[in-house]
Structure formats: structure tokens, C-alpha cells
Design a protein around this motif. Structure first.
Motif, mmCIF file in Angstrom:
data_model
loop_
_atom_site.group_PDB
_atom_site.id
_atom_site.type_symbol
_atom_site.label_atom_id
_atom_site.label_comp_id
_atom_site.label_asym_id
_atom_site.label_seq_id
_atom_site.Cartn_x
_atom_site.Cartn_y
_atom_site.Cartn_z
ATOM 1 N N THR A 60 42.117 -28.375 15.365
ATOM 2 C CA THR A 60 42.888 -28.398 16.609
ATOM 3 C C THR A 60 43.773 -29.637 16.628
ATOM 4 O OG1 THR A 60 41.175 -29.608 17.828
ATOM 5 C CG2 THR A 60 41.045 -27.194 17.871
ATOM 6 N N ARG A 70 37.973 -22.140 25.823
ATOM 7 C CA ARG A 70 38.659 -20.902 25.417
ATOM 8 C C ARG A 70 39.971 -21.179 24.671
ATOM 9 N NH1 ARG A 70 36.431 -16.489 26.378
ATOM 10 N NH2 ARG A 70 38.312 -15.291 25.997
ATOM 11 N N THR A 71 40.536 -22.364 24.825
ATOM 12 C CA THR A 71 41.793 -22.663 24.129
ATOM 13 C C THR A 71 41.611 -22.730 22.615
ATOM 14 O OG1 THR A 71 41.563 -25.062 24.344
ATOM 15 C CG2 THR A 71 42.738 -23.914 26.117
ATOM 16 N N GLN A 74 43.482 -20.250 20.446
ATOM 17 C CA GLN A 74 44.882 -20.484 20.071
ATOM 18 C C GLN A 74 45.016 -21.027 18.654
ATOM 19 O OE1 GLN A 74 46.620 -23.170 22.931
ATOM 20 N NE2 GLN A 74 45.865 -21.964 24.659
ATOM 21 N N TYR A 75 43.930 -21.573 18.129
ATOM 22 C CA TYR A 75 43.951 -22.194 16.806
ATOM 23 C C TYR A 75 43.207 -21.359 15.771
ATOM 24 C CZ TYR A 75 45.441 -25.703 20.039
ATOM 25 O OH TYR A 75 46.101 -26.349 21.058
ATOM 26 N N GLU A 185 45.990 -22.609 12.990
ATOM 27 C CA GLU A 185 47.291 -23.262 13.098
ATOM 28 C C GLU A 185 47.118 -24.556 13.858
ATOM 29 O OE1 GLU A 185 50.360 -20.706 14.512
ATOM 30 O OE2 GLU A 185 49.493 -19.008 13.495
ATOM 31 N N SER A 186 47.411 -25.642 13.179
ATOM 32 C CA SER A 186 47.264 -26.944 13.850
ATOM 33 C C SER A 186 48.498 -27.777 13.658
ATOM 34 C CB SER A 186 46.039 -27.672 13.322
ATOM 35 O OG SER A 186 45.993 -27.742 11.935
#
Length: 186
Positions: A60, A70-71, A74-75, A185-186
């Protein structure tokens, strides 16, 4: 399940999974802590080093706060636990808890279809595959269609690993994700 002393008993709902189809990796705790189940969020204990370790390992771009767990989706990462029953300590679980959870848990991983499933500590994976001689890192056989990886448990109770050692171990998984073309994806 209840949380608190006899004078203050609070019923905690099961800790919800944070999953989506086709994630790069699903991090699997042994089971939820009572504090996490009560809060409804993963890795809420101040002493738990999970959020710091995944950030420093490159999963992250910033350290996620537990209330924003929960975010992590996104990664390309998800969160679950092998055994759903919350306890104060993981050593309160029995072999029966793991046996009862095994089929359901493997099905959950198969449905989510992550590239990797990262077990946080050897205990849960060892119980699921009925082996005690596990090495840290990648495992040979698939689990629910995913490639299993065993990482040190980030619990504050696990003092066998420093934060730097956790980050190093988690970073190896991050590098494997990049090598296989499936990465957060970071």
C-alpha cells in the motif's frame, strides 16, 4: 460471542471478510481478535503490526488505518481469517476449530480466486494441510487454487519477529507478485 468483563458483556458480530474476485493476494489471519470483532475491522489492536508491515513492504502507498480496512481492496489485496470465531488469543483455538473451518475456508479461497493466499503465521496453514514441518515463504502445493505463502504473524504477541523482519518477509511476497505479473498497485 461476548466481549468485556462479566459486568460489561457486548455481543460482537463476526468480523466480515474483505474479499473481491481475482485479487493479487488474500492475507489470512488465524482468527479475529476480540477487539477486531467488536470494532468490525481487521487488525485494530495498537500492538498489531500488520498495517505498518504491508505498507513498508510495498503493498500500500500509505499505512491504512484499521477503520479504513476495506481500502486494501484498491491495492489488489484482501483480508480474511481461517477460523471465524474471535478469541483473546489464537492459542485458545482447538484442532476441532480448524477441522470445522477447513472445507469452508478452502471454498472461500477458491471462490475469491486470488493469485496468492498469505497465511499470517504457520499455525493455521499447518492445521489445514496437517503438516508441522513448514518453511516460511512459498509453499509447494496450491490451496483453493491459489499459491500459498506463509508469513510471520504480525500480532504484537509475536515477539519472535521484529518489525524489520516482518517487512523483509512480506516484501518477499510483494516481489513474487511482481515477478508473476500479479501485484498490488502501489
Amino acid at each position: 460471542m461476548t466481549v468485556g468483563g462479566p459486568e460489561r458483556q457486548v455481543v460482537a458480530a463476526p468480523l466480515p471478510d474483505i474479499l473481491a474476485p481475482g485479487l493479487a493476494v488474500v492475507f489470512c489471519g488465524i482468527n479475529p481478535a476480540l477487539s477486531a470483532a467488536a470494532a468490525g475491522h481487521h487488525f485494530v489492536a495498537r500492538t498489531n503490526r500488520f498495517w505498518r508491515a504491508v505498507h513498508l513492504a510495498g503493498f500500500t502507498p500509505e499505512e491504512i488505518r484499521p477503520e479504513n480496512d476495506r481500502t486494501i481492496l484498491q491495492y489488489g489485496c484482501g483480508l480474511t481469517a481461517v477460523v471465524g470465531r474471535a478469541t483473546a488469543r489464537a492459542d485458545e483455538l482447538s484442532a476441532r476449530d480448524f477441522a470445522d473451518a477447513a472445507e469452508r475456508f478452502e471454498g472461500k479461497i477458491a471462490r475469491a480466486a486470488p493469485r496468492f493466499v498469505a497465511f499470517l503465521g504457520k499455525a493455521a496453514y499447518a492445521a489445514l494441510v496437517d503438516r508441522r514441518d513448514l518453511a516460511w515463504g512459498p509453499q509447494a502445493a496450491t490451496f483453493g487454487g491459489a499459491r500459498p505463502w506463509v508469513l510471520p504473524n504480525p500480532s504484537g504477541r509475536n515477539r519472535a519477529f521484529s518489525l524489520d523482519q516482518l517487512v523483509c518477509a512480506y516484501r518477499e511476497l510483494q516481489r513474487a507478485l511482481h515477478r508473476t505479473g500479479s501485484h498490488a498497485e502501489s
